[in-house]
Design a protein around this motif. Structure first.
Motif, PDB file in Angstrom:
ATOM      1  N   MET A   1       0.824  -1.199   0.000  1.00 54.73           N
ATOM      2  CA  MET A   1       0.000   0.000   0.000  1.00 54.73           C
ATOM      3  C   MET A   1       0.864   1.257   0.000  1.00 54.73           C
ATOM      4  N   THR A   2       1.930   1.264   0.786  1.00 54.89           N
ATOM      5  CA  THR A   2       2.790   2.448   0.866  1.00 54.89           C
ATOM      6  C   THR A   2       3.418   2.761  -0.490  1.00 54.89           C
ATOM      7  N   GLU A   3       3.850   1.717  -1.192  1.00 53.29           N
ATOM      8  CA  GLU A   3       4.448   1.931  -2.509  1.00 53.29           C
ATOM      9  C   GLU A   3       3.435   2.554  -3.472  1.00 53.29           C
TER      10      GLU A   3
ATOM     11  N   THR B   1       9.058  11.545   0.630  1.00 58.85           N
ATOM     12  CA  THR B   1      10.248  11.191   1.410  1.00 58.85           C
ATOM     13  C   THR B   1       9.858  10.513   2.717  1.00 58.85           C
ATOM     14  N   TYR B   2       8.844  11.043   3.384  1.00 55.14           N
ATOM     15  CA  TYR B   2       8.368  10.440   4.636  1.00 55.14           C
ATOM     16  C   TYR B   2       7.893   9.009   4.395  1.00 55.14           C
TER      17      TYR B   2
ATOM     18  N   ALA C   1       9.436   5.598   5.935  1.00 52.08           N
ATOM     19  CA  ALA C   1       8.588   4.680   6.693  1.00 52.08           C
ATOM     20  C   ALA C   1       8.651   3.279   6.088  1.00 52.08           C
ATOM     21  N   LEU C   2       8.627   3.203   4.778  1.00 55.21           N
ATOM     22  CA  LEU C   2       8.704   1.916   4.101  1.00 55.21           C
ATOM     23  C   LEU C   2      10.038   1.228   4.419  1.00 55.21           C
ATOM     24  N   GLY C   3      11.114   2.018   4.461  1.00 54.91           N
ATOM     25  CA  GLY C   3      12.426   1.483   4.787  1.00 54.91           C
ATOM     26  C   GLY C   3      12.485   0.926   6.216  1.00 54.91           C
TER      27      GLY C   3
ATOM     28  N   GLU D   1       3.921   0.137   7.068  1.00 58.30           N
ATOM     29  CA  GLU D   1       3.012   0.143   5.921  1.00 58.30           C
ATOM     30  C   GLU D   1       1.798   1.010   6.223  1.00 58.30           C
ATOM     31  N   PHE D   2       1.347   1.754   5.238  1.00 59.02           N
ATOM     32  CA  PHE D   2       0.144   2.579   5.374  1.00 59.02           C
ATOM     33  C   PHE D   2      -0.939   2.013   4.493  1.00 59.02           C
TER      34      PHE D   2
END
Length: 53
Positions: A1-3, A41-42, A46-48, A52-53
């Motif tokens: 989802m984040t991607e 960037t945020y 976060a993904l790194g 996950e959002f």
């Protein structure tokens, strides 16, 4: 989802960059583009970290 969110933010940025504006509208557009870059960037950070959002 984040991607997917990152891709959407980048798409919105690209749409704004391609939109013709002048004067005060252009300045507002550039500020929005910078803020969207901060969001991107945020999300990448976060993904790194495995969030996950």
């Amino acid at each position: 989802m984040t991607e997917e969110l990152i891709k959407e933010v980048k798409h919105i940025q690209k749409c704004l960059v391609n939109k013709e504006m002048t004067g005060e509208e252009w300045e507002e557009k550039m500020e929005i583009i910078r803020k969207l870059e901060d969001v991107s960037t945020y999300l990448k950070d976060a993904l790194g970290r495995g969030v996950e959002f």
